[in-house]
Scaffold this active site. Structure first.
Site, PDB file in Angstrom:
ATOM      1  CG  HIS A 122      -5.250  99.165  24.399  1.00 28.75           C
ATOM      2  ND1 HIS A 122      -6.141  99.258  23.468  1.00 28.75           N
ATOM      3  CD2 HIS A 122      -5.835  99.866  25.519  1.00 28.75           C
ATOM      4  CE1 HIS A 122      -7.178 100.026  23.790  1.00 28.75           C
ATOM      5  NE2 HIS A 122      -7.059 100.405  25.111  1.00 28.75           N
ATOM      6  CG  HIS A 168      -5.630 102.055  29.048  1.00 30.18           C
ATOM      7  ND1 HIS A 168      -6.562 101.280  29.611  1.00 30.18           N
ATOM      8  CD2 HIS A 168      -6.269 102.388  27.727  1.00 30.18           C
ATOM      9  CE1 HIS A 168      -7.674 100.933  28.801  1.00 30.18           C
ATOM     10  NE2 HIS A 168      -7.487 101.860  27.775  1.00 30.18           N
ATOM     11  CB  SER A 226      -5.007 105.193  32.975  1.00 29.36           C
ATOM     12  OG  SER A 226      -4.242 106.374  32.618  1.00 29.36           O
ATOM     13  CD  GLU A 233     -10.205  99.144  25.571  1.00 29.11           C
ATOM     14  OE1 GLU A 233      -9.723  99.717  26.701  1.00 29.11           O
ATOM     15  OE2 GLU A 233     -10.494  99.999  24.633  1.00 29.11           O
ATOM     16  CE1 TYR A 259     -12.155 100.454  28.368  1.00 31.02           C
ATOM     17  CE2 TYR A 259     -13.206 101.219  26.464  1.00 31.02           C
ATOM     18  CZ  TYR A 259     -12.074 101.412  27.427  1.00 31.02           C
ATOM     19  OH  TYR A 259     -10.831 102.168  27.102  1.00 31.02           O
ATOM     20  CG  ASP A 279      13.302 104.529  11.591  1.00 32.63           C
ATOM     21  OD1 ASP A 279      13.552 103.233  12.037  1.00 32.63           O
ATOM     22  OD2 ASP A 279      12.739 104.559  10.348  1.00 32.63           O
TER      23      ASP A 279
HETATM   24 ZN   LIG Z   1      -8.435 101.291  25.765  1.00 39.44          ZN
END
Ligand SMILES: [Zn+2]
Length: 651
Positions: free
Chosen positions: A98, A206, A256, A431, A468, A591
């Protein structure tokens, strides 16, 4: 004697479109890739019984926003071409971490690609090819292993970003938990001859530490945690690159890391936040690889089915799901993680609010136009009452499931269960929020106890994407997650019912009858990218390095080179930070290392300017260095540019 399993691990680059591809996750117009912070990978794990090739499952954890039906179907098709019947829809689980900092364009459903540049063939190909290659590598190195499981809490690693919606859940239910998120990491490790060859952990957060203004490709907090963990364990075990660690996601729908600290700030501060969360995840993984653990015993099983989420009747009730609809509050995005793209849209707008009918009408008009003009889809002019009422408190902005010639989002969705001894892994195609996840987990735990299951793991973003999944109570509040629960207030109940049915077939040992499958849309999509990749430079130094830098300073050089679209240099690098040792140049960073930034910008007369930045630290070794740039021309031949030699000196 404990049960031995056959385990194979494989890792392959899926970085994809380095420049010019709309990034997937924030849905922000203009957030288009411009370079690489860290590369993206697919980490594949094959877990099998020692003596039965039919009892084998594949878990591929990819640094992408989510798996999509397009990706899953193409990976399985290529595996079938290569391996025959060994790996199929049923025993392959592909999940996205995600990350919101990867290129997009790998879904066939218009909602995810129509406004952000269309289908991106290069990126799709890199993702599919990388996942397939990681599985082939895993198949080629199967070893006898023990599986061990441990769990641990992480403090202050994500908060509930829609707490008002969470708080609408019943008091007695909330009282059973001491937090509004599940802050436990479930960790499984694979041990071969007292060395670990791999691990997978699931933790809900998240990967949105990097904000909506970031244009560097990155695995975000989870990708960086993998980087730290793999580097450290391989170093301590002396196992080269053998140890592979996936940081998968779980019920993070409403979780989050930005709740406490505000929206990710522009520029480099969000990189500091990413390091903050990556370090928390990494530290817990380091504890859990050493912690006392339960040895997993028993058999392997798998079950998979497609369900039609637009019409599932919930047994013994009048409830059902409906064709998909997007609520108005979805259009603004999560206010914690991003800025609303449409003014005056905020979270929590629902039926019966005073302003909304006007807002609703305007938004619906805007979307009617977009749907028809941009992608030639038809959206119904009038919605019938059953559909409107069926979506409960949702103020419908777009009836995504009713567009013609086909829906803007998936309706036929895969659900999947793997059991590995006492562990069950649920492959969820969306989600799922904290509380919704707890309800699903609890119900499956009860059901699967009869099959000896003690640990149910929720693995979101698996095999498909479908928005969701909230509880009915959260849905009623119509925050971002509720407005993005496509199939109505009883979406979670439908998943609970259908996963329980699937679990029944694991217990009975009988496969479910399969009579539906997602539409095959693969033929409809052409690469939408316009071919304008400028002229091929020669690698000439445009801005050179200084003579010396103090430790802690950053070094930046610029080259006139080639457009990265010509070749994303998969499993390779666009840059090398090289140190002089005994007259030889030794590569210290590429990188993929988080201390380097590779950036493209348009130069004069359609040339490409490539900037390479290296952030040094106090522990960087003093000495002589140079920076090399590598690019490919349109005919794939390589160009190389080199900075002058410079010194890193003590302060
Ligand atoms: Zn999300």
């Amino acid at each position: 004697m404990s049960t031995a399993f056959l385990i194979g691990t494989g890792k392959y680059d899926i970085t994809g479109s380095v420049v010019g591809s709309a990034m997937m996750g924030m849905s922000k117009m203009g957030q288009v890739t411009e370079g690489i912070h860290t590369r993206l990978f697919s980490r594949a794990f094959i877990i099998g019984e020692e003596n039965d090739i039919s009892k084998r499952v594949v878990i591929a954890v990819a640094d992408i926003w989510s798996c999509t039906i397009a990706v899953k179907k193409e990976v399985v098709k290529r595996l079938k071409d290569y391996f025959g019947d060994k790996y199929k829809d049923e025993n392959v689980l592909i999940t996205g971490t995600h990350t919101h900092s990867g290129a997009g364009g790998y879904s066939y459903y218009p909602l995810y690609i129509s406004l952000t540049g269309g289908f991106d063939k290069q990126n799709f190909e890199c993702i599919v090819n990388g996942i397939v290659e990681s599985i082939k590598i895993a198949d080629g190195n199967l070893k006898t292993c023990q599986i061990e499981l441990s769990k641990g809490l992480i403090n202050d690693c994500g908060q509930n970003r829609s707490i008002e919606a969470y708080n609408n859940n019943p008091e007695e239910e909330k009282n059973r938990y001491n937090a509004s998120t599940d802050n436990e990491m479930t960790f499984i490790r694979f041990k071969n001859n007292n060395k670990y060859i791999g691990s997978i952990n699931w933790y809900p957060i998240h990967p949105t530490s990097l904000g909506e203004n970031n244009k560097f490709i990155s695995g975000d907090n989870k990708g960086l945690a993998s980087y730290y963990f793999e580097s450290n364990i391989n170093l301590s075990q002396n196992t080269g690159k053998e140890f592979i660690a996936a940081f998968a996601n779980s019920n993070c729908g409403d979780v989050s890391g930005n709740v406490k600290y505000g929206k990710p700030p522009e520029g480099k501060d969000d990189f500091i936040r990413m390091v903050f969360y990556a370090t928390k995840l990494y530290n817990q993984a380091m504890r859990l690889i050493k912690a006392d653990a339960e040895t997993i015993e028993g058999k392997i099983n798998y079950c998979h089915t497609y369900i039609n989420m637009s019409n599932i009747l919930i047994s013994n009730s009048d409830f059902k799901t409906y064709p998909a609809a997007l609520g108005i509050s979805m259009l603004g995005g999560s206010s914690i993680d991003s800025t609303s793209q449409i003014p005056f849209i905020k979270e929590g707008l629902k039926k019966g609010d005073i302003m909304p009918p006007i807002v609703s009408e305007i938004v619906q008009k805007i979307f009617d136009v977009l749907v028809q003009v941009l992608i030639n889809f038809d959206h119904p002019d009038d919605l019938d009452n059953e559909f409107i009422n069926g979506h409960g408190n949702k103020l419908i902005a777009v009836a995504a499931g009713l567009t013609k010639p086909y829906p803007l989002v998936a309706d036929i969705l895969p659900i999947q269960i793997f059991t590995i001894g006492s562990i069950a892994i649920l492959g969820i195609p969306g989600e799922i929020t904290t509380m919704a996840g707890r309800r699903l987990k609890e119900q499956l735990q009860t059901k699967l106890a009869r099959a000896g299951i003690e640990h149910v793991i929720l693995c979101g973003y698996s095999n498909a994407y479908s928005g969701y999944i909230t509880t009915k109570e959260e849905y009623d509040m119509q925050y971002y997650e509720g407005a993005s629960t496509y199939y109505g207030p009883y979406t979670l109940m439908a998943y609970q019912q259908e996963f329980t049915r699937l679990a029944g077939s694991i217990i009975n040992g009988s496969a479910l009858e399969q009579n539906i499958a997602p539409m095959d849309l693969s033929g409809l999509f052409k690469d939408a990218k316009i071919e304008k990749y400028g002229s091929d430079g020669t690698g000439l130094v445009f801005v050179d390095a200084n003579n010396s830098y103090k430790k802690g300073e950053s070094v930046e050089v610029k080259f006139i080179g080639t457009h990265p679209f010509n070749d994303p240099r998969t499993n390779d690098t666009f840059l090398k930070i090289e140190k002089k040792e005994n007259e030889n140049w030794k590569t210290v960073f590429t990188d993929n290392d988080p201390y380097t930034f590779f950036h493209w910008e348009a130069g004069f007369i359609s040339s490409s300017i490539l900037s390479i930045k290296w952030q040094t630290y106090q522990d960087t070794e003093a000495g002589e260095y140079r920076i090399s740039y590598f690019g490919n021309k349109k005919d794939f031949s390589q160009v190389v540019g080199r900075s002058k030699v410079f010194q890193i000196i003590d302060n």
